[in-house]
Design a protein around this motif. Structure first.
Motif, short mmCIF file in Angstrom:
data_model
loop_
_atom_site.label_atom_id
_atom_site.label_comp_id
_atom_site.label_asym_id
_atom_site.label_seq_id
_atom_site.Cartn_x
_atom_site.Cartn_y
_atom_site.Cartn_z
N GLU A 195 0.84 -1.20 0.00
CA GLU A 195 0.00 0.00 0.00
C GLU A 195 0.88 1.25 0.00
O GLU A 195 0.61 2.21 -0.72
N SER B 74 2.29 2.19 -3.30
CA SER B 74 1.37 2.83 -4.24
C SER B 74 1.34 4.36 -4.08
O SER B 74 0.80 5.06 -4.93
N LEU B 75 1.91 4.88 -3.01
CA LEU B 75 1.99 6.32 -2.78
C LEU B 75 3.05 6.90 -3.71
O LEU B 75 4.17 6.40 -3.74
N PRO B 76 2.72 7.93 -4.49
CA PRO B 76 3.73 8.50 -5.40
C PRO B 76 5.02 8.87 -4.66
O PRO B 76 4.97 9.43 -3.56
N SER C 159 7.09 7.12 -3.04
CA SER C 159 7.10 6.57 -1.69
C SER C 159 8.50 6.53 -1.09
O SER C 159 8.71 7.00 0.03
N THR D 10 0.59 15.44 -3.38
CA THR D 10 0.45 14.10 -3.94
C THR D 10 -0.07 13.11 -2.90
O THR D 10 -0.79 12.17 -3.24
N PHE D 11 0.28 13.36 -1.63
CA PHE D 11 -0.28 12.52 -0.57
C PHE D 11 -1.80 12.69 -0.52
O PHE D 11 -2.55 11.70 -0.44
N TRP E 199 -3.43 10.84 -3.33
CA TRP E 199 -3.40 9.41 -3.03
C TRP E 199 -4.45 9.06 -1.97
O TRP E 199 -5.14 8.05 -2.09
N GLU F 158 -7.95 8.33 -2.95
CA GLU F 158 -8.16 7.06 -3.65
C GLU F 158 -8.22 5.86 -2.70
O GLU F 158 -8.45 4.74 -3.13
N GLN F 159 -8.00 6.10 -1.41
CA GLN F 159 -7.97 4.99 -0.45
C GLN F 159 -9.38 4.59 -0.04
O GLN F 159 -10.32 5.38 -0.08
#
Length: 189
Positions: free
Chosen positions: A56, A59-61, A63, A142-143, A146, A149-150
């Motif tokens: 997971e 999947s964070l840009p 990361s 970006t966080f 993201w 989308e969770q």
């Protein structure tokens, strides 16, 4: 932004308690800054280590570019401070925890920018690799993208909130134990 709102509301009191505890010693002083970095060193390496094992988190840009443990260790080394043992983070146990953990860490990065500005206005000559890490990048933006989308089911939100609270609580306990140990060493209470 249901998840963001839930995280803000659920962690607000702990966040304020932590900010108040950190501000008990001026961050611009060598002892206050050392205290601040040592607190992070008890938590951040273990949390980031757990995140690295998470699909997971991957999947964070950007990361991996978000990880600050190396910068933190450089600042500790520059100040000739020992790297403390990390705390138990066994409360991190499922992928839904990632959103809450990253909320705390990315919020910390925002706070670090403020602290870096404070240090810049002072006479302090302190290393700031940790505070400056990620400066000029759009990590928060970006966080947030993201985060939208969770999963936002009741149980996913509950797990994210639980992990965020646990991370804040771990930081607070680390700081309070440092202060208690310092008082014992110097014979004050």
């Amino acid at each position: 932004m249901q998840l963001l709102q839930a995280l803000r509301e659920a962690t607000g009191p702990l966040h304020r308690r932590l900010d108040d505890a950190v501000s008990e010693q001026p961050i611009e002083s060598p002892s206050g800054y050392s205290r601040f970095l040592s607190m992070h060193a008890e938590i951040l390496p273990a949390v980031e280590g757990w995140l690295l094992r998470s699909s997971e988190f991957a999947s964070l840009p950007d990361s991996r570019a978000r990880l600050r443990t190396d910068a933190l260790r450089r600042d500790l080394k520059t100040l000739n401070l020992p790297i403390p043992a990390t705390r138990d983070v066994s409360f991190l146990n499922d992928e839904s925890s990632v959103a809450g953990i990253c909320y705390v860490l990315e919020g910390s990065r925002l706070g670090a920018a403020y602290l870096c500005a404070l240090l810049g206005k002072s006479d302090a000559s302190l290393p700031t690799a940790f505070l400056r890490h990620g400066a000029g990048r759009s990590h928060w933006k970006t966080f947030l993208g993201w985060l939208t989308e969770q999963e936002c089911s009741g149980s996913a939100v509950e797990r994210a909130v639980f992990s965020a609270r646990q991370v804040f609580d771990s930081y607070l306990k680390a700081l309070l134990e440092q202060d208690n140990n310092r008082m014992r060493v110097f014979g004050t209470s």
